[in-house]
Design a protein around this motif. Sequence first.
Motif, PDB file in Angstrom:
ATOM      1  N   ASP A 173      74.784  43.080 153.958  1.00 47.50           N
ATOM      2  CA  ASP A 173      75.979  43.830 153.618  1.00 47.50           C
ATOM      3  C   ASP A 173      75.668  44.758 152.446  1.00 47.50           C
ATOM      4  N   SER A 174      76.206  45.971 152.494  1.00 47.36           N
ATOM      5  CA  SER A 174      75.878  46.953 151.457  1.00 47.36           C
ATOM      6  C   SER A 174      76.392  46.555 150.081  1.00 47.36           C
ATOM      7  N   ALA A 175      77.457  45.780 150.024  1.00 53.94           N
ATOM      8  CA  ALA A 175      78.026  45.395 148.723  1.00 53.94           C
ATOM      9  C   ALA A 175      77.125  44.422 147.975  1.00 53.94           C
ATOM     10  N   VAL A 200      73.633  43.754 149.017  1.00 53.09           N
ATOM     11  CA  VAL A 200      72.291  43.810 149.592  1.00 53.09           C
ATOM     12  C   VAL A 200      71.197  43.436 148.587  1.00 53.09           C
ATOM     13  N   TRP A 201      71.255  43.963 147.382  1.00 52.47           N
ATOM     14  CA  TRP A 201      70.152  43.732 146.438  1.00 52.47           C
ATOM     15  C   TRP A 201      70.162  42.300 145.918  1.00 52.47           C
ATOM     16  N   ALA A 202      71.325  41.730 145.754  1.00 51.51           N
ATOM     17  CA  ALA A 202      71.398  40.331 145.329  1.00 51.51           C
ATOM     18  C   ALA A 202      70.945  39.396 146.448  1.00 51.51           C
ATOM     19  N   GLU A 203      71.304  39.715 147.696  1.00 53.88           N
ATOM     20  CA  GLU A 203      70.916  38.877 148.825  1.00 53.88           C
ATOM     21  C   GLU A 203      69.422  38.936 149.102  1.00 53.88           C
ATOM     22  N   LEU A 204      68.826  40.085 148.914  1.00 53.72           N
ATOM     23  CA  LEU A 204      67.383  40.203 149.151  1.00 53.72           C
ATOM     24  C   LEU A 204      66.576  39.561 148.036  1.00 53.72           C
ATOM     25  N   ALA A 205      67.158  39.447 146.857  1.00 48.71           N
ATOM     26  CA  ALA A 205      66.520  38.804 145.697  1.00 48.71           C
ATOM     27  C   ALA A 205      65.117  39.341 145.449  1.00 48.71           C
ATOM     28  N   MET A 206      65.026  40.646 145.349  1.00 47.75           N
ATOM     29  CA  MET A 206      63.739  41.293 145.092  1.00 47.75           C
ATOM     30  C   MET A 206      63.493  41.358 143.584  1.00 47.75           C
ATOM     31  N   PRO A 207      62.237  41.253 143.165  1.00 47.52           N
ATOM     32  CA  PRO A 207      61.940  41.407 141.736  1.00 47.52           C
ATOM     33  C   PRO A 207      62.237  42.838 141.258  1.00 47.52           C
ATOM     34  N   ASP A 208      62.573  42.974 139.988  1.00 46.78           N
ATOM     35  CA  ASP A 208      62.875  44.297 139.432  1.00 46.78           C
ATOM     36  C   ASP A 208      61.724  45.275 139.619  1.00 46.78           C
ATOM     37  N   LYS A 209      60.512  44.789 139.579  1.00 37.80           N
ATOM     38  CA  LYS A 209      59.345  45.672 139.717  1.00 37.80           C
ATOM     39  C   LYS A 209      59.324  46.340 141.086  1.00 37.80           C
ATOM     40  N   VAL A 210      59.756  45.645 142.124  1.00 39.33           N
ATOM     41  CA  VAL A 210      59.764  46.209 143.473  1.00 39.33           C
ATOM     42  C   VAL A 210      60.901  47.208 143.623  1.00 39.33           C
TER      43      VAL A 210
END
Length: 135
Positions: free
Chosen positions: A67-69, A71-81
């Motif tokens: 979900d766009s709202a 997405v970044w929290a759900e993917l849990a990607m490191p800040d560097k990526v």
Amino acid sequence: MSTTRHGFTLIELLVVIAIISMLASIIMPSFTKAREKARQSSCLSNQRQISLACMLYTQDHTEKMPDSATVWAELAMPDKVLRCPTYGNKGVNSYVYNNMVSGIALAEILHPENTLCTTDGIHRATESPKTYDNI
């Protein structure tokens, strides 16, 4: 009688300095281009990792895109990526997520060959150091 000379004359020294500065001015742009190519390669690697994380997410969630709202929290990607090397530390997120694929199943995407999931870009919300809203 022979006279021996020690060292360089001022004119010879100035000529050598001028030649070195001309060579340096010719070489410097190529170093800048090489540095930017390395940044592009790193950015492309980040994009690949984000796309791979999206595909792994869809496998775990009945083939539905994030979900766009959230997405970044759900993917849990490191800040560097999530940070494009060209932008540096100017924001937390340097990539944008396509709102048109938000929460839909992969089979519902009509033209997957022409549909972007993420791309690099900057959004006003990314200037805050802790926000991931980049849609």
